[in-house]
Design a protein around this motif. Structure first.
Motif, PDB file in Angstrom:
ATOM      1  N   CYS A 195       2.833   1.207   6.244  1.00  0.00           N
ATOM      2  CA  CYS A 195       1.668   0.421   5.829  1.00  0.00           C
ATOM      3  C   CYS A 195       2.061  -1.017   5.517  1.00  0.00           C
ATOM      4  CB  CYS A 195       1.010   1.039   4.597  1.00  0.00           C
ATOM      5  SG  CYS A 195       0.025   2.485   4.966  1.00  0.00           S
ATOM      6  N   LYS A 196       3.196  -1.190   4.847  1.00  0.00           N
ATOM      7  CA  LYS A 196       3.643  -2.546   4.508  1.00  0.00           C
ATOM      8  C   LYS A 196       3.943  -3.330   5.771  1.00  0.00           C
ATOM      9  CE  LYS A 196       5.716  -2.629  -0.060  1.00  0.00           C
ATOM     10  NZ  LYS A 196       6.937  -2.661  -0.864  1.00  0.00           N
ATOM     11  N   VAL A 197       4.655  -2.704   6.684  1.00  0.00           N
ATOM     12  CA  VAL A 197       5.083  -3.403   7.890  1.00  0.00           C
ATOM     13  C   VAL A 197       3.901  -3.716   8.803  1.00  0.00           C
ATOM     14  CG1 VAL A 197       6.345  -3.064  10.049  1.00  0.00           C
ATOM     15  CG2 VAL A 197       7.456  -2.599   7.865  1.00  0.00           C
ATOM     16  N   GLU A 198       2.972  -2.795   8.898  1.00  0.00           N
ATOM     17  CA  GLU A 198       1.826  -3.011   9.788  1.00  0.00           C
ATOM     18  C   GLU A 198       0.704  -3.792   9.100  1.00  0.00           C
ATOM     19  OE1 GLU A 198       2.154  -2.408  12.836  1.00  0.00           O
ATOM     20  OE2 GLU A 198       3.736  -0.890  12.968  1.00  0.00           O
ATOM     21  N   GLU A 199       1.029  -4.439   7.984  1.00  0.00           N
ATOM     22  CA  GLU A 199       0.067  -5.299   7.282  1.00  0.00           C
ATOM     23  C   GLU A 199      -1.208  -4.541   6.907  1.00  0.00           C
ATOM     24  OE1 GLU A 199       0.714  -8.420   6.439  1.00  0.00           O
ATOM     25  OE2 GLU A 199       2.319  -9.083   7.784  1.00  0.00           O
ATOM     26  N   ASN A 200      -1.041  -3.331   6.456  1.00  0.00           N
ATOM     27  CA  ASN A 200      -2.186  -2.549   6.029  1.00  0.00           C
ATOM     28  C   ASN A 200      -1.874  -2.089   4.614  1.00  0.00           C
ATOM     29  OD1 ASN A 200      -4.692  -1.035   7.076  1.00  0.00           O
ATOM     30  ND2 ASN A 200      -3.507   0.562   6.042  1.00  0.00           N
ATOM     31  N   HIS A 201      -1.649  -3.082   3.759  1.00  0.00           N
ATOM     32  CA  HIS A 201      -1.014  -2.766   2.499  1.00  0.00           C
ATOM     33  C   HIS A 201      -1.835  -1.824   1.625  1.00  0.00           C
ATOM     34  CE1 HIS A 201       2.222  -3.235  -0.256  1.00  0.00           C
ATOM     35  NE2 HIS A 201       1.352  -3.361  -1.239  1.00  0.00           N
ATOM     36  N   VAL A 202      -1.162  -0.766   1.197  1.00  0.00           N
ATOM     37  CA  VAL A 202      -1.722   0.195   0.258  1.00  0.00           C
ATOM     38  C   VAL A 202      -0.707   0.285  -0.867  1.00  0.00           C
ATOM     39  CG1 VAL A 202      -2.376   2.602  -0.080  1.00  0.00           C
ATOM     40  CG2 VAL A 202      -2.775   1.515   2.123  1.00  0.00           C
ATOM     41  N   SER A 203      -1.143   0.257  -2.110  1.00  0.00           N
ATOM     42  CA  SER A 203      -0.167   0.332  -3.189  1.00  0.00           C
ATOM     43  C   SER A 203       0.369   1.754  -3.275  1.00  0.00           C
ATOM     44  CB  SER A 203      -0.792  -0.083  -4.515  1.00  0.00           C
ATOM     45  OG  SER A 203      -1.625   0.942  -4.986  1.00  0.00           O
ATOM     46  N   ALA A 204       1.600   1.862  -3.771  1.00  0.00           N
ATOM     47  CA  ALA A 204       2.232   3.181  -3.882  1.00  0.00           C
ATOM     48  C   ALA A 204       1.359   4.079  -4.767  1.00  0.00           C
ATOM     49  CB  ALA A 204       3.629   3.041  -4.460  1.00  0.00           C
ATOM     50  N   GLU A 205       0.748   3.452  -5.750  1.00  0.00           N
ATOM     51  CA  GLU A 205      -0.076   4.226  -6.685  1.00  0.00           C
ATOM     52  C   GLU A 205      -1.276   4.853  -5.981  1.00  0.00           C
ATOM     53  OE1 GLU A 205      -0.887   1.914 -10.131  1.00  0.00           O
ATOM     54  OE2 GLU A 205      -1.799   3.605 -11.183  1.00  0.00           O
ATOM     55  N   GLU A 206      -1.948   4.013  -5.156  1.00  0.00           N
ATOM     56  CA  GLU A 206      -3.098   4.504  -4.402  1.00  0.00           C
ATOM     57  C   GLU A 206      -2.706   5.662  -3.496  1.00  0.00           C
ATOM     58  OE1 GLU A 206      -6.004   1.846  -1.991  1.00  0.00           O
ATOM     59  OE2 GLU A 206      -4.640   0.511  -3.080  1.00  0.00           O
TER      60      GLU A 206
END
Lengths: 332, 448
Positions: free
Chosen positions: A133-144
């Protein structure tokens, strides 16, 4: 990055079947050795991302021998099981399709260096989804992410560094999905664009996407470039849908290809991919119950003792533990 | 990559308890801190084996408790795939487990366009020679063409991110640096404008200022145009005052500065202008404003018919679709006429012309790799740092004297005395040096 030819994916992560075998045997052997010497295999990843080896258990040697290590085939089944889970989790979160592709490739590369007995695949699977998700610019927080599947998000964060490091920081990967789009575009030019053919090509594209999803669960993504995975999936789908003359299409692309790969070599690769997909067996819950019990006893024998006791007390409880393992990740 | 491989054997994993320094640090001699940004710190170090200079960028863990900094990940993943003469080279990635930080090791570049321009503006009071300007620009475009053909938009081009190599076999070679904001634009999963405002405002393209959503590699070319003008005139072309605060505010002053030089944009010349949110809303009534005729050539002191002016104006085209691409710019006539651009942008071409010794980067020797400022700076390190930085300026007897004083180690009195002495001498030299020295002295007295 459009250029697969100069990528780290091509130069470092397209391997031979022999490479895969050697790496996996080495990791399995290391974990076995650890089980023999220390009595358990789990590596602790601390909050700072560093790895520590377990203290030897005090039990007698004889007792230790009662714990059996997983063999390479069982490791393989576990990996396939969790790779399929990656697809489920990403589907449940409605992530763009590329996310699961990237995460599965990370997961595969990670377990070329480690045994599932050293790092629990459930943790690594979630960390791979998080990193993807971080690399593909689809950021989701670890918490979520953790919340969505009722897992402790700190575990994801703890494992992030060891995953990135094990990937050698080669984070841009080429999943076959875009290649399918590319070939479909190209086929539109190949078959004089009639409307009926256009619709059929769209069907072919959808079918091929499902085929690729299956191929992603095999070793094929570690052995073949994404373009060939896409072509193999398109060929399989075309056998059913019969949209184009695939043989002629392959001839056309090999004659246009710059890298002098001839048609017969390409067909050979596609056949090899087909074979892997045909051989793919997705483990059943029953297979998993056995392997999972073994894995738990390797990772932490003390918990195994307790669970045995629990099992005796109530059989349905241990069944529940298994179904939890399977279903936890898809909720949310 | 360095630490990344072989860790499965357990060697990398066991390293780095809380008190221990990671093993990889031992392969470097730390020279000091050379920069600081929101992401973290930049250090200068020498490898113990080859004695080559390395810039090490330390990324702090992201603040929001969400693991490894996405900026670091973006920079690493792109640079792992890129390899070009005019793109900075990432030689290694290291991890400090103690504070979960990443250290990116780059080939060190002694200069950057910000410092080169400043040196000409503040010290030399004369413009940069034509050969140097052209060579810098050509190499910058060459690197950018490579990035764009690999579907990478840099998005943060500005003089301080354009590095130039110092002494050595790559002397005078341009390196595009700082990929923390770069993006692959082949298949964005989200519109590009989603992750906040990018590009330092002075170099920001008008379509971004008007809140275009799907911007392209043309934003980098606009920035190159601004940098070209700055190389010619030694001052920023559009020096707008940035509106801060709310996320992505309307930067009216920046647009105003652009309109004053390039004239008012019209839907006639830029058809998609009418679709841009800030133009459409017209809250500040920018549509109705009146500006005099375009006068870019006056600002940059170029004849309107010169190839240099032609190239500049085509890079500062309002409509991003009409703006030159990097590939087109490289083919421009400007690069085919004398003086031709060269690989070493810093050499002189005219006989009798003086070689310019651009100052080396100031090195703050009081900071260690973890980024903590040391309480007891070693005096010889202080002096060596100062001397190394300015050895060309210091008279020989002073140089010798300091080495002597410095070598006596940390005798408190000697130390204070020598720092005072150093200060006195330096006051006669360069203002800047004094500031540097006062900082050192201050730190030292605090610690004693």
């Amino acid at each position: 990055m459009a250029d697969f030819r100069t990528s780290t994916h091509r130069s470092k992560w397209i391997l031979t079947p022999r490479d895969l075998l050697e790496k996996r045997e080495a990791a399995n052997w290391r974990a076995r050795k650890m089980l023999e010497d220390l009595g358990l295999t789990r590596l602790d990843v601390d909050i700072d991302g560093s790895i520590s080896y377990p203290e030897p258990l005090q039990d007698s040697k004889a007792e230790r021998h009662s714990i059996k290590a997983l063999n390479c085939e069982e490791e393989q089944l576990l990996r396939v099981f969790y790779e399929q889970k990656i697809q489920e989790v990403c589907g449940a979160f409605k992530f763009p399709h590329k996310i699961q592709g990237t995460a599965i490739i990370y997961f595969k590369r990670f377990y070329l260096q480690w045994s599932v007995m050293e790092h629990h695949p459930k943790h690594i699977m979630l960390t791979c989804v998080y990193a993807s998700c971080k690399v593909e610019e689809n950021h989701v927080s670890a918490e979520e992410l953790g919340k969505g599947i009722q897992q402790d998000h700190q575990m994801i964060l703890n494992n992030e560094m060891v995953v990135l490091q094990s990937l050698g920081f080669d984070l841009i990967v080429y999943a076959p999905y875009r290649s399918i789009e590319g070939f479909i575009d190209d086929m539109e030019g190949f078959t004089e664009a009639r409307d009926s053919v256009q619709t059929k090509l769209k069907e072919l594209q959808v079918a091929a996407k499902f085929e690729v999803d299956r191929a992603m669960l095999t070793d094929a993504p570690l052995l073949f470039p994404p373009g060939q995975l896409a072509l193999a999936a398109l060929r399989r789908s075309n056998e059913i849908l019969k949209v184009i003359n695939f043989e002629r299409y392959l001839e056309r692309i090999t004659s246009a290809e710059r890298n002098s790969q001839n048609a017969s070599q390409l067909v050979e690769s596609l056949n090899a991919i087909d074979l892997l997909v045909d051989k793919l067996s997705i483990p059943t819950a029953k297979d998993m119950r056995h392997i999972d019990r073994k894995l738990r006893s390797c990772l932490d024998p003390s918990s195994q003792e307790e669970s045995k006791k629990r099992e005796k007390k109530s059989k349905h409880k241990s069944k529940r533990a298994l179904s939890e393992m399977q279903e936890d990740h898809i909720e949310g | 990559m360095g630490d990344g491989r072989g860790i499965a054997g357990g060697t990398g994993g066991a390293a780095g308890g809380v008190s221990n320094r990671p093993v990889w640090m031992q392969q470097y001699d730390l020279m000091g801190k050379i920069g600081e940004g929101t992401y973290g710190l930049v250090f200068l170090a020498k490898t113990k084996k080859q004695k080559s200079c390395i810039a090490i960028k330390k990324f702090k863990q992201s603040k929001d408790g969400d693991g490894v900094s996405p900026t670091a990940i973006r920079e690493i993943m792109l640079l792992r795939e890129l390899s070009h003469d005019n793109v900075v080279k990432l030689v290694n990635v290291h991890i400090n487990h103690a504070d979960m930080s990443l250290y990116l090791a780059f080939d060190y570049a002694e200069h950057d366009l910000y410092e080169i321009i400043r040196h000409h503006r503040e010290k030399l009071n004369h413009s940069i020679n034509q050969y140097t300007v052209k060579s810098l620009l050509w190499q910058l475009l060459n690197g950018l063409n490579y990035l764009h053909s690999n579907w990478v938009i840099h998005r943060d081009l500005k003089p301080s991110n354009i590095l130039v190599m110092g002494d050595g076999d790559e002397q005078g070679v341009v390196k595009i640096g700082d990929f923390g904001l770069a993006r692959i634009y082949q298949a964005p999963l989200k519109p590009l404008s989603d992750n906040g405002v990018v590009v330092t405002i002075w170099y920001r393209a008008p379509e971004l200022l008007l809140r275009g959503k799907h911007y392209t590699s043309a934003v980098d070319i606009w920035a190159v145009g601004c940098i070209f003008a700055e190389l010619l005139t030694l001052k920023p072309l559009f020096q707008g005052v940035e509106v801060k605060g709310t996320s992505n505010p309307f930067q009216f002053d920046q647009l105003d500065k652009i309109f004053k030089v390039l004239g008012h944009p019209t839907p006639d010349k830029w058809p998609t202008l009418v679709h841009l949110p800030h133009w459409q809303n017209d809250q500040q009534h920018i549509q109705g404003l009146k500006y005099d005729n375009p006068c870019l050539h006056n600002y940059v002191h170029l004849p309107p018919k010169s190839p240099a002016y032609d190239l500049l104006s085509k890079m500062l085209e309002y409509d991003p679709r009409k703006r030159l691409t990097a590939a087109q710019a490289l083919e421009h006539e400007y690069f085919r006429i004398d003086p031709l651009p060269g690989r070493n942008a810093l050499v002189t071409t005219q006989p009798g012309e003086k070689i310019i010794n651009y100052p080396a980067r100031p090195v703050d020797t009081s900071t260690d790799f973890e980024g903590t400022t040391s309480i007891h700076p070693q005096p010889e390190m202080l002096f060596l740092g100062v001397l190394q930085h300015h050895q060309l300026c210091l008279p020989e007897q002073v140089h010798v004297q300091f080495l002597w004083l410095g070598c006596r180690g940390c005798h408190k009195q000697t130390c204070q005395l020598s720092i005072l002495l150093l200060k006195l001498v330096l006051e006669d030299l360069i203002q800047e040096l004094c500031l540097f020295n006062v900082v050192l002295q201050h730190k030292h007295i605090n610690s004693s």
